[in-house]
Design a protein around this motif. Structure first.
Motif, PDB file in Angstrom:
ATOM      1  N   PHE A   1      -0.378  -2.045   6.056  1.00  0.00           N
ATOM      2  CA  PHE A   1       0.479  -3.130   5.570  1.00  0.00           C
ATOM      3  C   PHE A   1       0.957  -2.852   4.150  1.00  0.00           C
ATOM      4  O   PHE A   1       0.411  -1.992   3.451  1.00  0.00           O
ATOM      5  CB  PHE A   1      -0.242  -4.478   5.639  1.00  0.00           C
ATOM      6  CG  PHE A   1      -1.368  -4.636   4.665  1.00  0.00           C
ATOM      7  CD1 PHE A   1      -1.199  -5.357   3.485  1.00  0.00           C
ATOM      8  CD2 PHE A   1      -2.618  -4.089   4.919  1.00  0.00           C
ATOM      9  CE1 PHE A   1      -2.231  -5.515   2.583  1.00  0.00           C
ATOM     10  CE2 PHE A   1      -3.661  -4.235   4.029  1.00  0.00           C
ATOM     11  CZ  PHE A   1      -3.468  -4.952   2.848  1.00  0.00           C
ATOM     12  N   LEU A   2       1.992  -3.566   3.748  1.00  0.00           N
ATOM     13  CA  LEU A   2       2.552  -3.467   2.409  1.00  0.00           C
ATOM     14  C   LEU A   2       2.044  -4.661   1.611  1.00  0.00           C
ATOM     15  O   LEU A   2       2.350  -5.803   1.943  1.00  0.00           O
ATOM     16  CB  LEU A   2       4.086  -3.464   2.463  1.00  0.00           C
ATOM     17  CG  LEU A   2       4.820  -3.285   1.143  1.00  0.00           C
ATOM     18  CD1 LEU A   2       4.495  -1.931   0.525  1.00  0.00           C
ATOM     19  CD2 LEU A   2       6.325  -3.406   1.359  1.00  0.00           C
ATOM     20  N   ASP A   3       1.221  -4.379   0.600  1.00  0.00           N
ATOM     21  CA  ASP A   3       0.632  -5.436  -0.219  1.00  0.00           C
ATOM     22  C   ASP A   3       1.721  -6.125  -1.042  1.00  0.00           C
ATOM     23  O   ASP A   3       2.473  -5.474  -1.771  1.00  0.00           O
ATOM     24  CB  ASP A   3      -0.441  -4.850  -1.135  1.00  0.00           C
ATOM     25  CG  ASP A   3      -1.155  -5.906  -1.938  1.00  0.00           C
ATOM     26  OD1 ASP A   3      -1.599  -6.906  -1.351  1.00  0.00           O
ATOM     27  OD2 ASP A   3      -1.255  -5.725  -3.164  1.00  0.00           O
ATOM     28  N   LYS A   4       1.801  -7.443  -0.900  1.00  0.00           N
ATOM     29  CA  LYS A   4       2.838  -8.226  -1.579  1.00  0.00           C
ATOM     30  C   LYS A   4       2.710  -8.148  -3.102  1.00  0.00           C
ATOM     31  O   LYS A   4       3.701  -8.057  -3.807  1.00  0.00           O
ATOM     32  CB  LYS A   4       2.742  -9.692  -1.131  1.00  0.00           C
ATOM     33  CG  LYS A   4       3.934 -10.548  -1.521  1.00  0.00           C
ATOM     34  CD  LYS A   4       3.734 -12.009  -1.127  1.00  0.00           C
ATOM     35  CE  LYS A   4       3.960 -12.180   0.354  1.00  0.00           C
ATOM     36  NZ  LYS A   4       3.917 -13.603   0.772  1.00  0.00           N
ATOM     37  N   ALA A   5       1.510  -8.148  -3.616  1.00  0.00           N
ATOM     38  CA  ALA A   5       1.291  -8.164  -5.070  1.00  0.00           C
ATOM     39  C   ALA A   5       1.633  -6.825  -5.721  1.00  0.00           C
ATOM     40  O   ALA A   5       2.306  -6.786  -6.749  1.00  0.00           O
ATOM     41  CB  ALA A   5      -0.156  -8.543  -5.382  1.00  0.00           C
TER      42      ALA A   5
END
Length: 173
Positions: A147-151
């Motif tokens: 996944f692509l970490d939002k932070a």
């Protein structure tokens, strides 16, 4: 070879210590004296023992693990796995291993097929926080989730550990 034993939920006695030392000595034919062998013994539950063995030699690491009803059976499963890896990657190690290590073949060549990629998947990564990624992971039922970490806007990987918990791979670039 130097041996280091680490035990969890188990008290190492002289008998198992001696058996492990004797079995690990079989690997001495591959390595010089400066090799280090670290063995993790973990009593998972009343009927399952986990043995992980890691050999570190001149910045090369070979690792194998096995589950069995007792540590005696587990060490008997791990040693052949390590020997197979040593044999499989012998060209990488040839300059570092003892010269006489591969005079006799101990495995069939067909048992040592190289790994190959048989399928490629592409997918779009949507930014999400860790909690959302964990929900997606559970819904998919796979053993890992990318996944692509939002932070941080970095790619991370959730994975299922042997103990049933989750691990997070957070690469540094």
């Amino acid at each position: 070879m130097r041996i280091e034993l680490v035990a969890k939920n188990y008290q190492v006695n002289e008998k198992i210590d001696g058996v492990i030392a004797k079995k690990v000595a079989k690997l001495d034919k591959y390595f010089e004296d400066d090799a280090k062998c670290k063995i993790y013994l973990k009593k998972e539950n009343a009927r399952t023992c986990k043995l992980e063995m890691e050999v570190n030699y001149k910045n090369n690491v070979i690792r194998a693990q096995a589950y069995a009803e007792n540590f005696y059976d587990a060490i008997d499963l791990v040693i052949p796995k390590l020997e197979k890896q040593i044999y499989k990657y012998r060209s990488k190690f040839e300059k570092q291993l003892k010269q006489s290590a591969f005079k006799e073949a101990i495995f069939n060549e067909e048992d040592l097929r190289p790994l190959k990629i048989v399928k490629t998947k592409k997918f779009k990564l949507q930014p999400m926080d860790l909690a959302e990624a964990m929900e997606e992971f559970e819904m998919l039922g796979h053993t890992f989730y990318v996944f692509l970490d939002k932070a941080s806007m970095q790619v991370k990987v959730l994975y299922l550990r042997d103990d049933g918990n989750l691990g997070l791979i957070d690469p540094e670039i």
